[in-house]
Design an enzyme around this catalytic site. Structure first.
Site, PDB file in Angstrom:
ATOM      1  N   SER A  48      -6.032 -27.609  73.840  1.00 37.99           N
ATOM      2  CA  SER A  48      -5.029 -27.139  74.786  1.00 37.99           C
ATOM      3  C   SER A  48      -5.133 -27.877  76.115  1.00 37.99           C
ATOM      4  O   SER A  48      -6.144 -28.510  76.435  1.00 37.99           O
ATOM      5  CB  SER A  48      -5.197 -25.642  75.037  1.00 37.99           C
ATOM      6  OG  SER A  48      -6.358 -25.403  75.818  1.00 37.99           O
ATOM      7  N   ASP A  81      -2.093 -28.506  72.219  1.00 40.28           N
ATOM      8  CA  ASP A  81      -1.524 -27.167  72.350  1.00 40.28           C
ATOM      9  C   ASP A  81      -1.135 -26.872  73.797  1.00 40.28           C
ATOM     10  O   ASP A  81      -1.915 -27.127  74.724  1.00 40.28           O
ATOM     11  CB  ASP A  81      -2.568 -26.154  71.867  1.00 40.28           C
ATOM     12  CG  ASP A  81      -2.031 -24.751  71.725  1.00 40.28           C
ATOM     13  OD1 ASP A  81      -0.867 -24.611  71.313  1.00 40.28           O
ATOM     14  OD2 ASP A  81      -2.780 -23.800  72.009  1.00 40.28           O
ATOM     15  N   GLU A 133       8.135 -23.713  72.230  1.00 41.25           N
ATOM     16  CA  GLU A 133       8.071 -22.253  72.329  1.00 41.25           C
ATOM     17  C   GLU A 133       9.355 -21.713  72.930  1.00 41.25           C
ATOM     18  O   GLU A 133       9.888 -22.271  73.893  1.00 41.25           O
ATOM     19  CB  GLU A 133       6.875 -21.841  73.203  1.00 41.25           C
ATOM     20  CG  GLU A 133       6.702 -20.338  73.350  1.00 41.25           C
ATOM     21  CD  GLU A 133       5.446 -19.975  74.130  1.00 41.25           C
ATOM     22  OE1 GLU A 133       5.553 -19.087  74.997  1.00 41.25           O
ATOM     23  OE2 GLU A 133       4.385 -20.570  73.870  1.00 41.25           O
ATOM     24  N   HIS A 203       1.637 -17.529  68.115  1.00 42.11           N
ATOM     25  CA  HIS A 203       0.619 -17.696  69.151  1.00 42.11           C
ATOM     26  C   HIS A 203       0.018 -16.335  69.484  1.00 42.11           C
ATOM     27  O   HIS A 203       0.581 -15.291  69.166  1.00 42.11           O
ATOM     28  CB  HIS A 203       1.243 -18.297  70.406  1.00 42.11           C
ATOM     29  CG  HIS A 203       1.536 -19.761  70.302  1.00 42.11           C
ATOM     30  ND1 HIS A 203       1.297 -20.646  71.322  1.00 42.11           N
ATOM     31  CD2 HIS A 203       2.045 -20.507  69.296  1.00 42.11           C
ATOM     32  CE1 HIS A 203       1.655 -21.870  70.965  1.00 42.11           C
ATOM     33  NE2 HIS A 203       2.116 -21.799  69.731  1.00 42.11           N
ATOM     34  N   ASN A 225      -2.080 -19.426  65.258  1.00 42.29           N
ATOM     35  CA  ASN A 225      -3.011 -19.934  66.264  1.00 42.29           C
ATOM     36  C   ASN A 225      -4.029 -18.863  66.637  1.00 42.29           C
ATOM     37  O   ASN A 225      -3.648 -17.748  67.021  1.00 42.29           O
ATOM     38  CB  ASN A 225      -2.258 -20.334  67.531  1.00 42.29           C
ATOM     39  CG  ASN A 225      -1.383 -21.559  67.354  1.00 42.29           C
ATOM     40  OD1 ASN A 225      -1.145 -22.003  66.240  1.00 42.29           O
ATOM     41  ND2 ASN A 225      -0.910 -22.094  68.459  1.00 42.29           N
ATOM     42  N   THR A 228      -9.031 -16.949  71.158  1.00 42.35           N
ATOM     43  CA  THR A 228      -9.882 -15.969  71.852  1.00 42.35           C
ATOM     44  C   THR A 228     -10.811 -15.227  70.896  1.00 42.35           C
ATOM     45  O   THR A 228     -11.992 -14.999  71.215  1.00 42.35           O
ATOM     46  CB  THR A 228      -8.995 -14.964  72.612  1.00 42.35           C
ATOM     47  OG1 THR A 228      -8.202 -15.674  73.573  1.00 42.35           O
ATOM     48  CG2 THR A 228      -9.837 -13.928  73.337  1.00 42.35           C
TER      49      THR A 228
END
Length: 284
Positions: A48, A81, A133, A203, A225, A228
């Site tokens: 990312s 990302d 997105e 996401h 995706n 976390t």
């Protein structure tokens, strides 16, 4: 199996979910590949723009991730990302990534279309897939916005206007969730899937429980995706190792953390019914 383009994995994904796991350090890349090898499945490694900021440069972590991917025994793609600048898009193309998620979702619709279409033209000239997105997905700064939703008709218009190859949609998830209690709108996923001719991307999937992840794939999500949740697994293992105050060799706690993430990646790929490695052809 050599490094493959992201398109090779997405093109073979009918009836399967594609696990896409974020890389922060090289251990994350190694763990995701080890988990994919244990599951016998294809996988996407993601870098990312936040990761780039952490390292201060795109090239070192991308070069390392590409190297891990090239040595994998299963098909692995490398993806950028939430990229927001043309400069990082161009650098990613130079480095040889397999796809780029260009994120202009915070802009007004017309500006999102204009900027995304320009990136699509540049990436398609290089043979690289573009994800975008629509319906901003909250939580990238720790603030959950579960009310955001993507409109199916607008999604179809956006794909037609920009030429994107995959679309991240807002259907009830939020980035950076530490609990797995997000409530997905499965009917909305199905409606967007019926309206949009490209693979859909979920996401913020760390906040989604296993049964809902599986249901999302059945409803029409292709790429899932997860970041976390795996960071939490990694950190828990590090904390357990650092209970020993005499431990100073980083390999002694990063190694077990890497192994713990690999186990969880393999488990998640099972939940997603990930694409078996044998379904992905060897690229020319």
């Amino acid at each position: 199996m050599p490094l493959v383009p992201t398109a090779a994995i997405l093109d073979a994904a009918a009836g399967h979910g594609v696990g896409a796991f974020n890389v922060i350090q090289i251990e994350h890349a190694q763990a995701a590949v080890a988990g994919a090898e244990a599951a016998g499945a294809a996988v996407v490694l993601q870098i990312s723009e936040n990761c780039v900021r952490y390292h201060g440069d795109l090239e070192p972590i991308t070069a390392a991730t590409l190297a891990v991917a090239r040595r994998a025994a299963v098909p692995v793609a490398v993806h950028l990302d939430h990229i927001e600048t043309a400069e990082l898009v161009d650098e990613g193309l130079r480095l040889g990534v397999g796809s780029i998620m260009f994120d202009a979702s915070a802009l007004p619709y017309d500006s999102n279309v204009e900027r995304t279409a320009a990136v699509v033209r540049r990436c398609h000239d290089a043979g690289v897939l573009v994800e975008a997105e629509l319906g901003e997905i909250g939580g990238k700064d720790g603030v959950h916005a579960p009310g955001a939703r993507t409109d199916p008709g607008e999604a179809a218009d956006f794909v037609a206007a920009t030429g994107v190859d995959a679309l991240a949609v807002a259907v009830g998830t939020s980035h950076a969730m530490l609990t797995r209690d997000a409530r997905l709108d499965l009917d909305l996923i199905a409606a967007i899937r019926a309206a949009v001719p490209v693979p859909l991307v979920l996401h913020g999937s760390s906040g989604v429980p296993d049964d809902s992840l599986a249901a999302a794939v059945r409803a029409g999500i292709t790429k899932v995706n997860i970041a976390t949740h795996l960071n939490a697994v990694f950190t828990a293992a590090v904390r357990a190792g650092l209970v020993d105050a005499s431990l100073v060799d980083t390999r002694k706690y990063l190694g077990p953390a890497r192994a713990a993430v690999a186990v969880e990646v393999a488990r998640l790929l099972g939940v997603l019914r990930a694409i078996p490695a044998w379904k992905i052809g060897t690229p020319a």
